[in-house]
Design a protein around this motif. Structure first.
Motif, PDB file in Angstrom:
ATOM      1  N   GLY A  29      -9.878 -22.613 -36.877  1.00  0.00           N
ATOM      2  CA  GLY A  29     -10.610 -22.236 -38.077  1.00  0.00           C
ATOM      3  C   GLY A  29     -10.238 -23.018 -39.325  1.00  0.00           C
ATOM      4  O   GLY A  29     -10.691 -22.689 -40.425  1.00  0.00           O
ATOM      5  N   LYS A  30      -9.455 -24.086 -39.178  1.00  0.00           N
ATOM      6  CA  LYS A  30      -8.994 -24.838 -40.343  1.00  0.00           C
ATOM      7  C   LYS A  30      -9.860 -26.049 -40.660  1.00  0.00           C
ATOM      8  O   LYS A  30      -9.744 -26.636 -41.735  1.00  0.00           O
ATOM      9  CB  LYS A  30      -7.545 -25.280 -40.134  1.00  0.00           C
ATOM     10  N   ARG A  31     -10.677 -26.475 -39.733  1.00  0.00           N
ATOM     11  CA  ARG A  31     -11.523 -27.647 -39.940  1.00  0.00           C
ATOM     12  C   ARG A  31     -12.954 -27.347 -39.519  1.00  0.00           C
ATOM     13  O   ARG A  31     -13.217 -26.393 -38.783  1.00  0.00           O
ATOM     14  CB  ARG A  31     -10.975 -28.842 -39.148  1.00  0.00           C
ATOM     15  N   LEU A  32     -13.837 -28.186 -39.985  1.00  0.00           N
ATOM     16  CA  LEU A  32     -15.253 -27.988 -39.735  1.00  0.00           C
ATOM     17  C   LEU A  32     -15.881 -29.322 -39.354  1.00  0.00           C
ATOM     18  O   LEU A  32     -15.773 -30.301 -40.098  1.00  0.00           O
ATOM     19  CB  LEU A  32     -15.916 -27.422 -40.988  1.00  0.00           C
ATOM     20  N   GLY A  65     -26.365 -42.536 -44.982  1.00  0.00           N
ATOM     21  CA  GLY A  65     -27.606 -43.196 -44.592  1.00  0.00           C
ATOM     22  C   GLY A  65     -28.020 -42.993 -43.158  1.00  0.00           C
ATOM     23  O   GLY A  65     -29.189 -43.165 -42.811  1.00  0.00           O
ATOM     24  N   ASN A  66     -27.099 -42.635 -42.267  1.00  0.00           N
ATOM     25  CA  ASN A  66     -27.416 -42.425 -40.863  1.00  0.00           C
ATOM     26  C   ASN A  66     -26.754 -41.130 -40.393  1.00  0.00           C
ATOM     27  O   ASN A  66     -25.735 -40.702 -40.947  1.00  0.00           O
ATOM     28  CB  ASN A  66     -26.917 -43.606 -40.021  1.00  0.00           C
ATOM     29  N   ALA A  67     -27.331 -40.511 -39.398  1.00  0.00           N
ATOM     30  CA  ALA A  67     -26.779 -39.247 -38.898  1.00  0.00           C
ATOM     31  C   ALA A  67     -25.465 -39.501 -38.166  1.00  0.00           C
ATOM     32  O   ALA A  67     -25.447 -40.056 -37.068  1.00  0.00           O
ATOM     33  CB  ALA A  67     -27.787 -38.565 -37.969  1.00  0.00           C
ATOM     34  N   GLU A  68     -24.353 -39.092 -38.781  1.00  0.00           N
ATOM     35  CA  GLU A  68     -23.019 -39.291 -38.225  1.00  0.00           C
ATOM     36  C   GLU A  68     -22.260 -37.966 -38.194  1.00  0.00           C
ATOM     37  O   GLU A  68     -22.663 -36.985 -38.823  1.00  0.00           O
ATOM     38  CB  GLU A  68     -22.242 -40.316 -39.064  1.00  0.00           C
ATOM     39  N   ILE A  69     -21.130 -37.949 -37.474  1.00  0.00           N
ATOM     40  CA  ILE A  69     -20.291 -36.760 -37.372  1.00  0.00           C
ATOM     41  C   ILE A  69     -19.144 -36.859 -38.382  1.00  0.00           C
ATOM     42  O   ILE A  69     -18.484 -37.899 -38.492  1.00  0.00           O
ATOM     43  CB  ILE A  69     -19.721 -36.596 -35.957  1.00  0.00           C
ATOM     44  N   TYR A  70     -18.911 -35.752 -39.090  1.00  0.00           N
ATOM     45  CA  TYR A  70     -17.858 -35.697 -40.102  1.00  0.00           C
ATOM     46  C   TYR A  70     -16.954 -34.492 -39.832  1.00  0.00           C
ATOM     47  O   TYR A  70     -17.358 -33.514 -39.191  1.00  0.00           O
ATOM     48  CB  TYR A  70     -18.453 -35.579 -41.506  1.00  0.00           C
ATOM     49  N   ILE A  71     -15.747 -34.568 -40.370  1.00  0.00           N
ATOM     50  CA  ILE A  71     -14.793 -33.462 -40.314  1.00  0.00           C
ATOM     51  C   ILE A  71     -14.430 -33.065 -41.739  1.00  0.00           C
ATOM     52  O   ILE A  71     -14.073 -33.915 -42.562  1.00  0.00           O
ATOM     53  CB  ILE A  71     -13.512 -33.846 -39.547  1.00  0.00           C
ATOM     54  N   TYR A  72     -14.534 -31.773 -42.007  1.00  0.00           N
ATOM     55  CA  TYR A  72     -14.144 -31.245 -43.322  1.00  0.00           C
ATOM     56  C   TYR A  72     -12.903 -30.377 -43.149  1.00  0.00           C
ATOM     57  O   TYR A  72     -12.873 -29.463 -42.311  1.00  0.00           O
ATOM     58  CB  TYR A  72     -15.285 -30.425 -43.922  1.00  0.00           C
ATOM     59  N   ASP A  73     -11.863 -30.652 -43.923  1.00  0.00           N
ATOM     60  CA  ASP A  73     -10.628 -29.883 -43.886  1.00  0.00           C
ATOM     61  C   ASP A  73     -10.727 -28.748 -44.900  1.00  0.00           C
ATOM     62  O   ASP A  73     -10.826 -28.995 -46.112  1.00  0.00           O
ATOM     63  CB  ASP A  73      -9.431 -30.783 -44.213  1.00  0.00           C
ATOM     64  N   LYS A 108     -11.014 -32.204 -48.066  1.00  0.00           N
ATOM     65  CA  LYS A 108     -11.353 -33.599 -47.825  1.00  0.00           C
ATOM     66  C   LYS A 108     -12.274 -33.753 -46.621  1.00  0.00           C
ATOM     67  O   LYS A 108     -12.155 -33.010 -45.644  1.00  0.00           O
ATOM     68  CB  LYS A 108     -10.077 -34.422 -47.616  1.00  0.00           C
ATOM     69  N   THR A 109     -13.165 -34.730 -46.710  1.00  0.00           N
ATOM     70  CA  THR A 109     -14.112 -35.010 -45.639  1.00  0.00           C
ATOM     71  C   THR A 109     -13.801 -36.364 -45.012  1.00  0.00           C
ATOM     72  O   THR A 109     -13.546 -37.344 -45.715  1.00  0.00           O
ATOM     73  CB  THR A 109     -15.559 -35.021 -46.173  1.00  0.00           C
ATOM     74  N   LYS A 110     -13.819 -36.407 -43.680  1.00  0.00           N
ATOM     75  CA  LYS A 110     -13.525 -37.629 -42.950  1.00  0.00           C
ATOM     76  C   LYS A 110     -14.671 -37.939 -41.990  1.00  0.00           C
ATOM     77  O   LYS A 110     -15.119 -37.075 -41.247  1.00  0.00           O
ATOM     78  CB  LYS A 110     -12.220 -37.478 -42.168  1.00  0.00           C
ATOM     79  N   ARG A 111     -15.135 -39.181 -42.014  1.00  0.00           N
ATOM     80  CA  ARG A 111     -16.193 -39.597 -41.102  1.00  0.00           C
ATOM     81  C   ARG A 111     -15.589 -39.990 -39.753  1.00  0.00           C
ATOM     82  O   ARG A 111     -14.602 -40.713 -39.684  1.00  0.00           O
ATOM     83  CB  ARG A 111     -16.955 -40.779 -41.704  1.00  0.00           C
TER      84      ARG A 111
END
Length: 299
Positions: free
Chosen positions: A255-258, A266-274, A279-282
């Protein structure tokens, strides 16, 4: 003529070989482990108050439905209880319950608590082994009676079958029952349906946190498909992603990340939100579309 016969024979041989290779295979599927017989007699009510009697019936009904849904336990038919002595929580006659083929027994008692609440006490016994396994006591007002039953069912599943809790889990979903697509929350069995969002725009694709306290969803509240994290019981919200199109959120097992999909670059990519640092990481870098992420059990 001989050449034609040779060709014919080779053709027949090829057909025979193909038929042999495609021979039908029959697989017999037998039933798995049989369900465990479980005795769930009516609870003993230690009070003359209508509330205690109502609580006993309500908790019993929900608990029975949970155990039936599990497909692990098979409740004994109610008419079986007529062949033995009535339940006495203070002295369990194991031979009686063994005589009607019960493997486990839950002896429940209900009595009045403080401040208008009701106390439920349940004890589970191993009938074959003639021993007490575990007991639980819960105190709740009327709004919490169903939760008491779900908690007891979870304890039974965890202790007797080694299964993770499921009956206290929640479900988030989208409905337009009130004229607009909104986010709703309900118990696993469809009870206690509650509306979470109140907007004049569309809210959709919700995901629930593992602890059931937060929901993340896509909303057009600001005329853009933003990703919003909402604390269910506190009502607080924060925007996770607001550039581009943001959707398909998935909480990590802790439950700590999303994880989510976004076109913010510009393009559909996967990201991680802490959720702790904000912070957001691609994660992905492709010219193709990446979407619908899901986590492994270990995260």
């Amino acid at each position: 003529m001989k050449i034609q016969r040779a060709v014919l024979l080779l053709g027949l041989l090829a057909v025979a070989t193909a038929l042999a290779a495609q021979q039908e295979v029959y697989i017999k599927v037998s039933e798995g482990m049989p369900m465990i017989s479980f005795a769930l007699p009516e609870f003993v009510v230690r009070s003359a108050s209508p509330q205690a009697k109502e609580a006993a019936a309500a908790v019993h009904d929900v608990l029975a439905a949970d155990l039936k849904y599990s497909r692990v336990f098979q409740l004994l038919p109610k008419e079986y209880y007529g062949y033995i002595r009535p339940l006495n929580p203070e002295k369990i006659f194991f031979k009686d319950w063994d005589g009607i083929q019960a493997r486990f027994l839950l002896a429940g008692e209900v009595f009045d608590g403080e401040g208008g609440s009701v106390v439920f006490e349940g004890k589970v016994y191993d009938v074959k082994g003639e021993r007490f396994i575990f007991g639980k006591r819960y105190q709740a007002e009327k709004s919490g009676w169903r939760l008491v039953a779900h908690k007891m069912a979870d304890e039974i599943m965890k202790t007797l079958a080694g299964e993770r809790p499921v009956f206290t889990s929640k479900v988030v979903f989208v409905s337009n029952r009130d004229g607009n697509d909104e986010i709703y929350l309900m118990d696993y069995d469809g009870a206690n349906q509650t509306r979470l969002t109140y907007n004049k725009v569309k809210d959709y694709i919700p995901a629930l946190s593992p602890d059931g306290t937060m929901v993340v969803y896509t909303t057009y509240r600001r005329a853009n498909p933003d990703l919003v994290l909402r604390s269910i019981y506190e009502g607080r919200e924060r925007v996770i992603a607001s550039r581009g199109t943001n959707f398909s959120p998935a909480f990590s097992p802790d439950g700590k990340r999303l994880a989510f999909c976004s076109t913010m670059d510009g393009n559909a990519e996967i990201y991680i939100y802490d959720l702790e640092t904000g912070k957001t990481k691609r994660l992905t870098y492709n010219s193709a579309i990446d979407t619908s992420p899901s986590w492994s059990p270990t995260g």
